[in-house]
Design an enzyme around this catalytic site. Sequence first.
Site, short mmCIF file in Angstrom:
data_model
loop_
_atom_site.label_atom_id
_atom_site.label_comp_id
_atom_site.label_asym_id
_atom_site.label_seq_id
_atom_site.Cartn_x
_atom_site.Cartn_y
_atom_site.Cartn_z
N ARG A 177 2.74 -5.20 1.30
CA ARG A 177 3.00 -5.28 -0.14
C ARG A 177 4.50 -5.35 -0.34
O ARG A 177 5.25 -4.64 0.31
CB ARG A 177 2.47 -4.01 -0.82
CG ARG A 177 1.11 -4.17 -1.46
CD ARG A 177 0.49 -2.86 -1.86
NE ARG A 177 1.30 -2.07 -2.79
CZ ARG A 177 0.90 -0.92 -3.31
NH1 ARG A 177 -0.29 -0.42 -3.01
NH2 ARG A 177 1.67 -0.25 -4.13
N ARG A 221 10.42 4.09 -5.64
CA ARG A 221 9.11 4.61 -6.07
C ARG A 221 9.02 6.12 -5.86
O ARG A 221 8.41 6.83 -6.65
CB ARG A 221 7.99 3.89 -5.32
CG ARG A 221 7.73 2.49 -5.88
CD ARG A 221 6.95 1.62 -4.92
NE ARG A 221 5.63 2.12 -4.69
CZ ARG A 221 4.95 1.92 -3.56
NH1 ARG A 221 5.50 1.25 -2.57
NH2 ARG A 221 3.73 2.36 -3.43
N LYS A 256 -4.55 8.37 -1.29
CA LYS A 256 -5.46 8.50 -2.44
C LYS A 256 -6.49 7.37 -2.47
O LYS A 256 -7.68 7.58 -2.62
CB LYS A 256 -4.67 8.51 -3.76
CG LYS A 256 -3.59 9.57 -3.84
CD LYS A 256 -2.84 9.53 -5.17
CE LYS A 256 -2.08 8.25 -5.42
NZ LYS A 256 -0.98 7.98 -4.44
N ARG A 280 1.51 0.31 6.17
CA ARG A 280 0.38 -0.18 5.35
C ARG A 280 0.36 -1.70 5.32
O ARG A 280 1.39 -2.34 5.12
CB ARG A 280 0.49 0.38 3.93
CG ARG A 280 -0.58 -0.20 3.00
CD ARG A 280 -0.85 0.68 1.80
NE ARG A 280 0.27 0.77 0.88
CZ ARG A 280 0.26 1.56 -0.20
NH1 ARG A 280 -0.79 2.31 -0.48
NH2 ARG A 280 1.32 1.61 -0.99
N ARG A 317 0.15 9.09 -14.56
CA ARG A 317 1.36 9.21 -13.76
C ARG A 317 2.54 9.74 -14.57
O ARG A 317 3.63 9.87 -14.03
CB ARG A 317 1.74 7.83 -13.23
CG ARG A 317 1.52 7.62 -11.74
CD ARG A 317 1.70 6.14 -11.52
NE ARG A 317 2.07 5.76 -10.20
CZ ARG A 317 1.26 5.19 -9.32
NH1 ARG A 317 -0.01 5.02 -9.61
NH2 ARG A 317 1.71 4.80 -8.16
P1 ADP Z 1 1.02 3.68 -4.74
O1 ADP Z 1 -0.18 4.55 -4.76
O2 ADP Z 1 1.35 3.16 -3.38
O3 ADP Z 1 2.20 4.26 -5.44
P2 ADP Z 1 -0.15 1.96 -6.78
O4 ADP Z 1 -0.94 0.85 -6.23
O5 ADP Z 1 -0.86 3.12 -7.36
O6 ADP Z 1 0.81 2.39 -5.60
O7 ADP Z 1 0.88 1.43 -7.87
C1 ADP Z 1 1.69 0.31 -7.66
C2 ADP Z 1 2.60 0.11 -8.87
O8 ADP Z 1 1.81 -0.15 -10.04
C3 ADP Z 1 3.47 1.30 -9.25
O9 ADP Z 1 4.68 1.34 -8.53
C4 ADP Z 1 3.70 1.04 -10.75
O10 ADP Z 1 4.68 0.04 -10.96
C5 ADP Z 1 2.36 0.48 -11.19
N1 ADP Z 1 1.43 1.52 -11.67
C6 ADP Z 1 0.25 1.89 -11.12
N2 ADP Z 1 -0.33 2.87 -11.82
C7 ADP Z 1 0.51 3.14 -12.86
C8 ADP Z 1 0.49 4.08 -13.94
N3 ADP Z 1 -0.54 4.95 -14.11
N4 ADP Z 1 1.53 4.07 -14.80
C9 ADP Z 1 2.55 3.21 -14.67
N5 ADP Z 1 2.65 2.32 -13.68
C10 ADP Z 1 1.63 2.28 -12.78
P1 ADP Z 2 -2.16 5.68 -1.73
O1 ADP Z 2 -3.35 5.10 -2.42
O2 ADP Z 2 -2.02 7.16 -1.98
O3 ADP Z 2 -0.89 4.94 -2.02
P2 ADP Z 2 -3.38 4.61 0.73
O4 ADP Z 2 -4.77 5.13 0.68
O5 ADP Z 2 -3.14 3.17 0.42
O6 ADP Z 2 -2.40 5.56 -0.15
O7 ADP Z 2 -2.80 4.96 2.19
C1 ADP Z 2 -1.46 4.59 2.60
C2 ADP Z 2 -1.50 4.08 4.03
O8 ADP Z 2 -1.82 5.16 4.93
C3 ADP Z 2 -2.55 3.01 4.34
O9 ADP Z 2 -2.02 2.13 5.28
C4 ADP Z 2 -3.75 3.78 4.89
O10 ADP Z 2 -4.51 2.99 5.80
C5 ADP Z 2 -3.05 4.93 5.61
N1 ADP Z 2 -3.80 6.21 5.50
C6 ADP Z 2 -4.51 6.65 4.43
N2 ADP Z 2 -5.00 7.90 4.65
C7 ADP Z 2 -4.57 8.26 5.90
C8 ADP Z 2 -4.75 9.45 6.70
N3 ADP Z 2 -5.44 10.50 6.24
N4 ADP Z 2 -4.16 9.45 7.92
C9 ADP Z 2 -3.43 8.40 8.35
N5 ADP Z 2 -3.24 7.26 7.64
C10 ADP Z 2 -3.81 7.18 6.43
#
Ligand code: ADP
Ligand code: ADP
Length: 212
Positions: free
Chosen positions: A157, A168, A13, A124, A85
């Site tokens: 991370r 998660r 995303k 990542r 979320r």
């Molecule tokens: P990812 O897309 O890898 O799950 P994010 O960077 O979006 O990770 O979120 C990291 C952490 O931040 C989540 O595990 C949660 O603890 C918190 N977080 C992010 N967005 C929200 C939300 N909309 N509501 C509650 N917690 C959130």
């Molecule tokens: P999210 O925001 O949903 O948690 P990220 O955009 O951070 O996801 O992507 C998660 C990991 O996968 C990162 O290391 C990113 O570089 C990689 N990634 C993202 N999109 C793709 C894709 N379409 N194909 C392969 N790897 C990807």
Amino acid sequence: MIIVFLGPPGAGKGTQAKLLSQRMGFLHLSTGDLLREAVKNQTPLGKKAKEYMDRGELVPDELIVQLIEETMPKDGNVILDGFPRTVNQALALEEMLRVKGEKISKVLFFDVPDEVIIDRLSGRRVCSKCGAVYHVKYNPPKVEGVCDLCGGSLVQRDDDKEEVVRKRLEVYRKQTQPLIEFYQERGIIYKLDAGKGVEELFEEVKGLVRDG
Ligand code: ADP
Ligand code: ADP
């Protein structure tokens, strides 16, 4: 235009949201990025959010809704990445927009198989200085361990470590997945096959966003 990106952690995303912001001028609003910034700066919000994030749990709805109220721009094109979320957050967002006479244009659901999620999250890496996101296999930096953009060092991370990832994913299934049905009922959700490569997926995202 307000677009919501919904999907499991690691679905890609943030990567697509950054491309839309660079190439099409969208404002990228990521609650995860905003929270990590707050934790880094030890703000009151950051202090409250840290323990939840470290455990892989969601930060309480009221803190998140307040954060969105403070950062949502008055107008322009916005991508909400990682918000809402929970159903409560989604209801709060609807109300927030209703008051302003606005609506979500589309919800893009990033659908990926579990093995892809694990592969993406375990590889990542993020810049400890500017937050840029890389992947050891799919989007490696020019020099291993060093950010292309600012020269900062790349780290994993804490919540991308295996144990927290498991938590998660469980939290995603329980608390976030119900939003798929919530937005299906409203007829505004579009499913993407997010297992594709970055550029191929971007073409699909762009097509949906362009149609309004
Ligand atoms: P990812 O897309 O890898 O799950 P994010 O960077 O979006 O990770 O979120 C990291 C952490 O931040 C989540 O595990 C949660 O603890 C918190 N977080 C992010 N967005 C929200 C939300 N909309 N509501 C509650 N917690 C959130
Ligand atoms: P999210 O925001 O949903 O948690 P990220 O955009 O951070 O996801 O992507 C998660 C990991 O996968 C990162 O290391 C990113 O570089 C990689 N990634 C993202 N999109 C793709 C894709 N379409 N194909 C392969 N790897 C990807």
